[in-house]
Design an enzyme around this catalytic site. Sequence first.
Site, PDB file in Angstrom:
ATOM      1  N   ARG A  24       0.762  -0.929   0.282  1.00  0.00           N
ATOM      2  CA  ARG A  24      -0.252   0.182  -0.039  1.00  0.00           C
ATOM      3  C   ARG A  24       1.026   1.514  -0.215  1.00  0.00           C
ATOM      4  O   ARG A  24       2.137   1.054  -0.230  1.00  0.00           O
ATOM      5  CB  ARG A  24      -1.104   0.375   0.852  1.00  0.00           C
ATOM      6  CG  ARG A  24      -0.433   0.398   2.492  1.00  0.00           C
ATOM      7  CD  ARG A  24      -1.110  -0.068   3.215  1.00  0.00           C
ATOM      8  NE  ARG A  24      -1.620  -1.106   3.864  1.00  0.00           N
ATOM      9  CZ  ARG A  24      -2.787  -0.764   4.787  1.00  0.00           C
ATOM     10  NH1 ARG A  24      -3.524  -0.036   4.278  1.00  0.00           N
ATOM     11  NH2 ARG A  24      -3.752  -1.974   5.242  1.00  0.00           N
ATOM     12  N   GLY A  25       0.450   2.319  -0.686  1.00  0.00           N
ATOM     13  CA  GLY A  25       0.936   3.579  -1.042  1.00  0.00           C
ATOM     14  C   GLY A  25       1.262   3.953  -2.041  1.00  0.00           C
ATOM     15  O   GLY A  25       2.437   2.397  -1.975  1.00  0.00           O
ATOM     16  N   ALA A  26       1.196   4.986  -2.440  1.00  0.00           N
ATOM     17  CA  ALA A  26       1.163   4.920  -3.594  1.00  0.00           C
ATOM     18  C   ALA A  26       2.914   4.622  -4.379  1.00  0.00           C
ATOM     19  O   ALA A  26       3.448   4.479  -5.285  1.00  0.00           O
ATOM     20  CB  ALA A  26       1.375   6.914  -3.709  1.00  0.00           C
ATOM     21  N   ALA A  27       3.210   5.391  -3.618  1.00  0.00           N
ATOM     22  CA  ALA A  27       5.583   5.605  -3.980  1.00  0.00           C
ATOM     23  C   ALA A  27       5.619   3.783  -3.670  1.00  0.00           C
ATOM     24  O   ALA A  27       6.810   3.402  -4.714  1.00  0.00           O
ATOM     25  CB  ALA A  27       6.243   6.389  -2.491  1.00  0.00           C
ATOM     26  N   CYS A 132      -6.774   9.120   7.218  1.00  0.00           N
ATOM     27  CA  CYS A 132      -6.008   8.512   6.477  1.00  0.00           C
ATOM     28  C   CYS A 132      -4.409   8.233   6.904  1.00  0.00           C
ATOM     29  O   CYS A 132      -4.151   8.834   7.885  1.00  0.00           O
ATOM     30  CB  CYS A 132      -6.546   7.909   5.657  1.00  0.00           C
ATOM     31  SG  CYS A 132      -5.755   6.495   4.247  1.00  0.00           S
ATOM     32  N   ASP A 201      -4.214   9.645  -3.678  1.00  0.00           N
ATOM     33  CA  ASP A 201      -4.215   9.289  -4.283  1.00  0.00           C
ATOM     34  C   ASP A 201      -4.506   9.305  -5.882  1.00  0.00           C
ATOM     35  O   ASP A 201      -3.498   9.060  -7.072  1.00  0.00           O
ATOM     36  CB  ASP A 201      -5.135   8.040  -4.295  1.00  0.00           C
ATOM     37  CG  ASP A 201      -5.286   7.091  -2.787  1.00  0.00           C
ATOM     38  OD1 ASP A 201      -5.027   5.587  -3.079  1.00  0.00           O
ATOM     39  OD2 ASP A 201      -5.385   7.163  -1.919  1.00  0.00           O
ATOM     40  N   LYS A 212      -8.673   9.443   0.110  1.00  0.00           N
ATOM     41  CA  LYS A 212      -9.415   8.314   1.227  1.00  0.00           C
ATOM     42  C   LYS A 212     -11.354   8.809   1.425  1.00  0.00           C
ATOM     43  O   LYS A 212     -11.508  10.193   1.713  1.00  0.00           O
ATOM     44  CB  LYS A 212      -9.256   7.730   2.707  1.00  0.00           C
ATOM     45  CG  LYS A 212      -9.313   6.987   3.767  1.00  0.00           C
ATOM     46  CD  LYS A 212      -9.578   5.415   2.704  1.00  0.00           C
ATOM     47  CE  LYS A 212     -10.123   4.809   3.862  1.00  0.00           C
ATOM     48  NZ  LYS A 212     -10.775   3.697   3.077  1.00  0.00           N
TER      49      LYS A 212
END
Length: 334
Positions: A24-27, A132, A201, A212
Site C-alpha cells: 500500500r502507499g502510492a510510492a 487516513c 491517491d 480516502k
Amino acid sequence: MTAMTDLHPTVETVAVDIAEMETRGAATIADAAADALRTQAVESDAETPEAFRAELRAAARHLLDTRPTAVSLPNALRYVLQRMDGDTVETVREHTIAGAVEFCSRLEHAQDDLGAVGANRLRDGDRIMTHCHSTDVLACVEAARQQGKELTAVVKETRPRNQGHITAERLRELGVDVTLIVDSAARRYLNDVDHVMVGADAIAADGSVINKIGTSGLAVNARDRGTPIMVAAQTIKLHPDTMTGHTVEIEMREVSEVIEDKQRAAIGDITVENPAFDVTPPRYVDAIVTEHGQFPPESIVTLMRELFGGGTTEPWAEPGTERPTGKSDTESNS
C-alpha cells in the site's frame, strides 16, 4: 484480471499484494510495479521484439487491473513501457530494464525532497490534523522534526479500515504527541488546528484531489473554520489522463469492511456501499506540496504538462485498442 499466459510469477505475486493492500502507499505500489516489469523483462524468453513488447504489455495490464484509482501505478507502468526501444530483443530488454531502474531510483529520493518542501509550511508548536495514512505527510512531519520543530497531531481513525491507527503509531515514533479521534469529531477540533495535512491517491489537472473517503468533508469543514488544508503528494500521484478529458474512477471496496455478514442479515434487507475515495474540489485546497515545490491547486496542470506533455498514451494497450482521447469509461464523484 489479465490472463496469466507468459507472465512471470513475480508479476502475479506483486499484483495480488497490491490488490489485497498488502502493498500500500502510492510510492510503494509504483516501485513494486516497476520492479515487477523489470523482473518480467529480465526473465522473458521472447524471441522477437514484438513478442517481448506484447509480453511486457500483458504484465502491465495485469498489474493495472489491481487498483484502478492508484494513479501512481499507471504512471510507473507508463514510465517503463515508453522506454521499450530497439530493434532486437536484447536491446529492448536493456532499455526496459534501464527504465525500471531509473524510475525506482528517482522515486527513492522524491519523498525526502517533498518532505523538505512541506516542512517549510510548518512552524514550531503547530498542531496538525490528519486523515487516513500518507507517507508523504509523514515525510513533511519527519523533516520538520529534524529541524527541531515541536508538533502535535489530531489523528482521525479513518473508517472503515482504520488507517489512522497506522498514522498515530508513526507519528509517535517521530516524537509527536497524538490525539486519536473518531472521524465524525473532526469539526470539534478544527478551531485548535493550524494545518490539515492529507495525502492523495490522485490529483486531476484542475487541481481536484482524489483521496480516502472523508477527505472532501474534512476539507469543507476546514475551509469553514479557516484552517488551511495542505495536500502532500509526489508527482507520481498526478493523473495525466485528466488533461485530455478522462475522469477518475472511484474504487468500490468490499462491503465486509463496513459490516459483517451476520450483522447485515440481522438488520434486514439493506444496501451497503463502500467507496474508497472521494473528490475534493480545488477551491477547498490551499496548497499541493510535491518534490518539485508547492503549487496552488489551479496551477498543478502546469507541472503535469511539464512532466507528461500535453497528451497521454496507454502503452500497455494492444496496438489499435487505445482509448479515444477525451472519452472515458470511468466516472468521478466530483
